[in-house]
Motif scaffolding. Structure first.
Motif, mmCIF file in Angstrom:
data_model
loop_
_atom_site.group_PDB
_atom_site.id
_atom_site.type_symbol
_atom_site.label_atom_id
_atom_site.label_comp_id
_atom_site.label_asym_id
_atom_site.label_seq_id
_atom_site.Cartn_x
_atom_site.Cartn_y
_atom_site.Cartn_z
ATOM 1 N N ASP A 118 0.828 -1.216 0.000
ATOM 2 C CA ASP A 118 0.000 0.000 0.000
ATOM 3 C C ASP A 118 0.856 1.257 0.000
ATOM 4 O O ASP A 118 0.443 2.298 -0.521
ATOM 5 C CB ASP A 118 -0.928 0.007 1.216
ATOM 6 C CG ASP A 118 -1.914 -1.142 1.157
ATOM 7 O OD1 ASP A 118 -2.413 -1.419 0.045
ATOM 8 O OD2 ASP A 118 -2.155 -1.775 2.190
ATOM 9 N N ARG A 168 1.668 1.951 -3.471
ATOM 10 C CA ARG A 168 0.502 2.524 -4.165
ATOM 11 C C ARG A 168 0.321 3.990 -3.793
ATOM 12 O O ARG A 168 0.037 4.831 -4.643
ATOM 13 C CB ARG A 168 -0.761 1.735 -3.818
ATOM 14 C CG ARG A 168 -0.724 0.341 -4.395
ATOM 15 C CD ARG A 168 -2.095 -0.324 -4.403
ATOM 16 N NE ARG A 168 -1.941 -1.694 -4.854
ATOM 17 C CZ ARG A 168 -1.750 -2.732 -4.032
ATOM 18 N NH1 ARG A 168 -1.756 -2.557 -2.714
ATOM 19 N NH2 ARG A 168 -1.571 -3.943 -4.515
ATOM 20 N N GLU A 169 0.515 4.266 -2.518
ATOM 21 C CA GLU A 169 0.344 5.650 -2.064
ATOM 22 C C GLU A 169 1.401 6.560 -2.701
ATOM 23 O O GLU A 169 1.105 7.674 -3.120
ATOM 24 C CB GLU A 169 0.450 5.693 -0.538
ATOM 25 C CG GLU A 169 -0.226 6.908 0.040
ATOM 26 C CD GLU A 169 -0.298 6.832 1.554
ATOM 27 O OE1 GLU A 169 -0.761 5.795 2.070
ATOM 28 O OE2 GLU A 169 0.123 7.806 2.196
ATOM 29 N N ALA A 223 0.364 7.164 -6.258
ATOM 30 C CA ALA A 223 -0.822 8.007 -6.401
ATOM 31 C C ALA A 223 -0.479 9.456 -6.101
ATOM 32 O O ALA A 223 -0.927 10.369 -6.800
ATOM 33 C CB ALA A 223 -1.908 7.498 -5.457
ATOM 34 N N SER A 224 0.357 9.682 -5.085
ATOM 35 C CA SER A 224 0.587 11.083 -4.706
ATOM 36 C C SER A 224 1.676 11.747 -5.547
ATOM 37 O O SER A 224 1.865 12.947 -5.475
ATOM 38 C CB SER A 224 0.909 11.185 -3.213
ATOM 39 O OG SER A 224 1.977 10.330 -2.912
ATOM 40 N N GLU A 258 1.965 10.987 -8.988
ATOM 41 C CA GLU A 258 1.551 10.821 -10.381
ATOM 42 C C GLU A 258 2.546 10.004 -11.196
ATOM 43 O O GLU A 258 2.628 10.126 -12.413
ATOM 44 C CB GLU A 258 1.297 12.181 -11.047
ATOM 45 C CG GLU A 258 -0.052 12.724 -10.651
ATOM 46 C CD GLU A 258 -0.148 14.228 -10.780
ATOM 47 O OE1 GLU A 258 0.650 14.778 -11.524
ATOM 48 O OE2 GLU A 258 -1.017 14.800 -10.127
ATOM 49 N N LYS A 310 2.422 6.855 -11.582
ATOM 50 C CA LYS A 310 1.772 5.747 -12.292
ATOM 51 C C LYS A 310 1.576 6.080 -13.770
ATOM 52 O O LYS A 310 1.870 5.274 -14.642
ATOM 53 C CB LYS A 310 0.426 5.437 -11.624
ATOM 54 C CG LYS A 310 -0.216 4.201 -12.207
ATOM 55 C CD LYS A 310 -1.287 3.637 -11.322
ATOM 56 C CE LYS A 310 -2.577 4.402 -11.519
ATOM 57 N NZ LYS A 310 -3.629 3.913 -10.616
ATOM 58 N N ASP A 311 1.104 7.294 -14.024
ATOM 59 C CA ASP A 311 0.867 7.676 -15.422
ATOM 60 C C ASP A 311 2.175 7.793 -16.190
ATOM 61 O O ASP A 311 2.246 7.460 -17.371
ATOM 62 C CB ASP A 311 0.089 8.991 -15.480
ATOM 63 C CG ASP A 311 -1.304 8.816 -14.907
ATOM 64 O OD1 ASP A 311 -1.825 7.689 -14.986
ATOM 65 O OD2 ASP A 311 -1.857 9.792 -14.365
ATOM 66 N N GLU A 324 -1.524 -0.600 -13.515
ATOM 67 C CA GLU A 324 -2.748 -0.324 -12.758
ATOM 68 C C GLU A 324 -2.800 -1.122 -11.460
ATOM 69 O O GLU A 324 -3.303 -0.645 -10.451
ATOM 70 C CB GLU A 324 -3.987 -0.698 -13.582
ATOM 71 C CG GLU A 324 -4.277 0.224 -14.752
ATOM 72 C CD GLU A 324 -4.411 1.679 -14.326
ATOM 73 O OE1 GLU A 324 -5.009 1.932 -13.273
ATOM 74 O OE2 GLU A 324 -3.882 2.551 -15.041
#
Lengths: 150, 728
Positions: free
Chosen positions: B44, B47-48, B51-52, B54, B56-57, B173
């Motif tokens: 996690d 993942r955090e 996500a915070s 960016e 991932k993109d 993803e």
């Protein structure tokens, strides 16, 4: 999308049949103008059809300059679009459909957009066709191939 | 959401977020096995972080800019390096950082730790093969721990993992990485036990080294090896190693040291200890229900278990991926490879090609020529194998350096390290310098110019001809298949004439001295030697990457020369008698060769039909040399195409081979189908400061000679045709 013509043509056909809307680009005195239109395509992909009220700016524009571009794409408005979406720009000339062809084309158009029946059949509405010269097919953000129609 | 778990807190339910390695440690501790204290950072947190930030993109953009099926392994390595650099350069966001520190700091304080990957999904027997992700040992200080956590996260996208992306179900993803932070046990003797031998299921294997086990994990140190009866634990065989070095914890990370003489004579563990390690494997197996591969270490006389995982090997699908995994080599291993290439292979190839060159092919009988063709094929194949076995793996020297450079310098451009590698004298740049010299002579000789232009190259001044012959002598393969002396001279002189029209230009590299100084300043006095050694090795790797090809190319051209002589005789015979002498030995040898060397004429698909025609407009490859150039394409399919090359054209080819690089100074840019940042085309283009895009799918088929193209070496995009839209 592959680099093989039959495959590209199939992918193109699928996109043109499944996407209901396209962005139509026209211009007047060098001022570009973009509009969202509901469109349909001919079986050989050489023609795109859309309907518009005659009093619109886009109709006035195409009466003065028949050259147009149309953008059809499969975006979902997410970053994944950069890898997954296809965007196709069609360029060509447009004109109102000839009266003798109107019924056949209207049937084709309404088969895709049945909810537009009263709109398309209104006497103030013009059914237009774009004779496509080239499709510019963009995949994975930056890959572009040109499909020329002879 | 809880991000950090102590081993004692972990339950079976947490396994998906803790990963196989963390879960196994928790289980072993519960059963009373001696495990260093550890904490797990759950997936996690990964993942955090994504996500915070960016990220991932950005990862997705990098992974999918080209379809994987169209990428070579070298490109996959490049992709992975770019992603690694993104993680290294993206700081931990404040809140996440604070939460991680709150969990880690009280537990570890200032103790040195290991930071290990623990990929969720790694526990499934199919996808748990070792060596795909990274682990780091002897990490000091919380800042450094957080930095290495990011590198372990990045290794979710390592080149090795990307090769097995289908088996691992890698997807930006959904995929995530957990991390184990483990108190470092500075063991004096370490190793691995394979509860069941990967090659013999009734045996157990114990491997052991003096010092830490990092040394033999990456192949630097040869371990002592025991084969045991899996059922009884009886030692069946002991293969002692040549013990000379050991790995010890340094001030940071680990360092390689010379083993004291007394220890060299002694196996790292005695018979009793082999038995203890064997029992450890049994205990792990009974705990997890299947044979385990267990890493262990002895600190003084106490055995510690560092990690355990089910024994699996990468699926062997015969596609060579396991060969690729073997390319990751240690500095020591690369150093010995370098000696082998420099001292044996290169002189060997040179000698071979000289000896072959001394044979007068025209004086051989038909039967002898047939034998000679077959012999040359064997010689060439033998050297090709050597090239594949030793020269290609040596290219990893650049990669090893690149990773270490990026870890230390965190440059914006992940390939900045290449600037430190260039500028070494390479054969191809030496050859180009000689051509440049000839061009300078022609520049000052209007009469000579006129001769060349009039097709009367032989009438040039003796100085010009002498220089031309000197080049031909030294680089006989430059003119492709050898032709008449007049034609060969004319080809060289025509190239030189075009070079003469250019302003004088030489190979260049960007401010390497400054970058070099900055890099070296990061190493303390005790580590300077290591840094210089690493840099020297990487420079050799960069230089040899091109040179070894040139030597191999010379041997290949000797083979071609013999085949050409054979074809000439067969043609002459058929002209004089009307028959070709079907079935004779010479013809057989020539035909066999032509079938082996036939060019791949595969097309990608139809481009015309049904009232449509297809044309590529914008093609995405890999940005391999910064800059933009526009010009006419010259597509090189056959070596003879090279001699039509005009100044300012863009060189487009399937793969730049050593015979081609001499026209690079004439080119405005380079476009190549074969992809990668560290391949010859890219290296040579960088040497000359040319924009370069590699990995352009079917470049030589989709671009035609004469097409106007734009090469964007910043983004790796080739645009075909003018920007102006034809009138509808």
């Amino acid at each position: 999308m592959s680099q093989d013509l039959p495959e590209i043509r199939n992918d193109l056909k699928k996109l043109l049949r499944t996407q209901p809307l396209a962005v139509l680009s026209t211009q007047q005195d060098g001022q570009p103008y973009a509009s969202l239109v509901a469109f349909a395509c001919s079986d050989d992909l050489a023609r795109l059809y859309f309907a518009t009220i005659r009093s619109t700016r886009k109709f006035a524009n195409i009466m003065k300059d028949s050259r147009v571009a149309m953008l059809i794409d499969s975006r979902s408005n997410a970053p994944a679009d950069f890898q997954q979406a296809t965007a196709v720009t069609a360029t060509g000339k447009t004109a109102e459909v000839a009266p003798e062809e109107r019924n056949g084309i209207l049937a084709l158009y309404l088969a895709k957009h049945p909810y537009l029946e009263s709109f398309a059949q209104s006497p103030t509405c013009a059914l237009c066709e774009v004779r496509v010269r080239t499709y510019f097919v963009c995949t994975r953000f930056q890959n572009v191939v040109e499909v020329h129609i002879k | 959401m809880k991000l950090i778990f102590a081993l004692a807190e972990i339950t079976a339910r947490d396994r998906p977020r803790i990963g196989g390695k963390g879960y196994a440690l928790a289980e072993m501790q519960r059963k009373g096995m001696r495990i260093p204290d550890a904490a797990c950072i759950s997936a996690d947190a990964y993942r955090e972080f994504l996500a915070s930030t960016e990220l991932k993109d950005r990862i997705r953009m990098e992974l999918y800019r080209k379809p994987f099926e169209e990428m070579r392994w070298e490109e996959i390595w490049d992709v992975s390096l770019r992603i690694r650099n993104m993680f290294a350069r993206t700081p931990m966001p404040g809140e996440l950082r604070a939460r991680l520190l709150r969990g880690l700091e009280p537990r570890f304080r200032k103790a040195p730790v290991s930071v290990r990957s623990s990929a969720p999904g790694e526990d499934s027997a199919r996808s748990s093969f070792a060596g795909l992700h990274e682990s780091f040992v002897n990490i000091h200080g919380m800042e450094s721990v957080l930095e290495h956590v990011r590198l372990v996260w990045a290794s979710l996208w390592s080149d090795r993992a990307l090769l097995y992306r289908k088996e691992l179900k890698l997807d930006p993803e959904t995929s995530a990485m957990a991390v184990v932070v483990q108190k470092m046990v500075a063991g004096g003797r370490s190793g691995v036990v394979f509860g069941r031998s990967p090659v013999h299921n009734k045996q157990t294997i114990v491997e052991a080294v003096h010092g830490l086990n990092q040394g033999f994990v990456d192949g630097t140190i040869e371990p002592d090896r025991w084969i045991l009866d899996r059922k009884t634990g009886r030692i069946l065989e002991h293969s002692p190693a040549r013990r000379g070095k050991y790995v010890a914890p340094g001030r940071r990370g680990v360092s390689l040291k010379t083993l004291p003489r007394a220890l060299r004579e002694r196996p790292p563990i005695d018979g009793r200890e082999v038995g203890e390690v064997y029992r450890l494997a049994l205990a792990a197996e009974s705990l997890f229900g299947c044979p385990q591969d267990v890493e262990w270490t002895y600190r003084r006389k106490i055995l510690h278990t560092l990690q355990a995982r089910p024994i699996t090997t990468p699926p062997s699908s015969g596609d060579g991926r396991s060969w690729y995994l073997s390319l990751h080599r240690s500095l020591e291993n690369l150093k010995s490879l370098r000696r082998k290439i420099e001292e044996a292979h290169i002189p060997g190839m040179e000698k071979e090609s000289l000896q072959l060159g001394r044979i007068d092919l025209s004086g051989l009988s038909d039967a002898a020529l047939a034998r000679e063709i077959r012999r040359r094929r064997e010689i060439y194949d033998r050297w090709r194998q050597v090239y594949w076995d030793d020269c290609i793996p040596f290219a990893h020297g650049m990669r090893l350096f690149g990773r270490i450079y990026n870890d230390l310098m965190k440059p914006q451009d992940p390939f900045q390290f290449m600037a430190l590698l260039g500028g070494a004298p390479m054969i191809s740049t030496q050859r180009n310098r000689m051509l440049g010299g000839l061009a300078a002579l022609i520049r000052k000789d209007p009469a000579g110019r006129a001769c060349i232009l009039a097709g009367k190259a032989d009438q040039c001044s003796p100085t010009v001809l002498r220089e031309c012959d000197r080049i031909l002598d030294r680089f006989s393969d430059l003119v492709g298949e050898k032709g008449s002396p007049g034609r060969d001279r004319s080809r060289i002189l025509n190239i030189a004439l075009r070079m003469a029209e250019l302003p004088e230009k030489s190979a260049q590299s960007q401010n390497p001295a400054v970058l070099r100084r900055r890099f070296l300043s990061r190493f303390g006095p005790g580590r300077k030697k290591y840094a210089l050694e690493l840099l020297d090795l990487a420079r050799a790797s960069y230089r040899l990457r091109d040179d070894d090809n040139i030597y191999l190319g010379k041997i290949e051209s000797r083979l071609f020369a013999a085949v050409k002589e054979g074809s000439r005789r067969i043609r002459a015979r058929s002209r004089s008698s009307g028959k070709t002498g079907r079935g004779d030995a010479l013809k057989k040898a020539v035909l066999l060769e032509s079938s082996l060397t036939a060019t791949d004429r595969r097309r990608t698909g139809r481009t015309e039909g049904g009232g449509f025609s297809l044309k590529s407009r914008q093609i995405v490859g890999q940005p391999a040399g910064a800059g933009v150039a526009m010009g006419r394409a010259r597509v090189i399919v056959h070596p003879s195409d090279l001699y039509n090359f005009q100044r300012g054209e863009i060189l487009v080819c399937d793969a730049i081979d050593p015979g081609m690089t001499f026209i690079v100074p004439l080119a405005a840019a380079v476009v190549e189908r074969r992809g990668g940042m560290l391949i010859h085309g890219a290296i040579i283009a960088r040497e000359y400061g040319l924009p370069c895009v590699t990995g352009v799918p079917d470049a030589a088929l989709r671009i035609k000679t004469g097409d106007f193209i734009t090469v964007d070496g910043h983004l790796g995009i080739v645009t075909v045709g003018e920007a102006i839209l034809p009138d509808s």
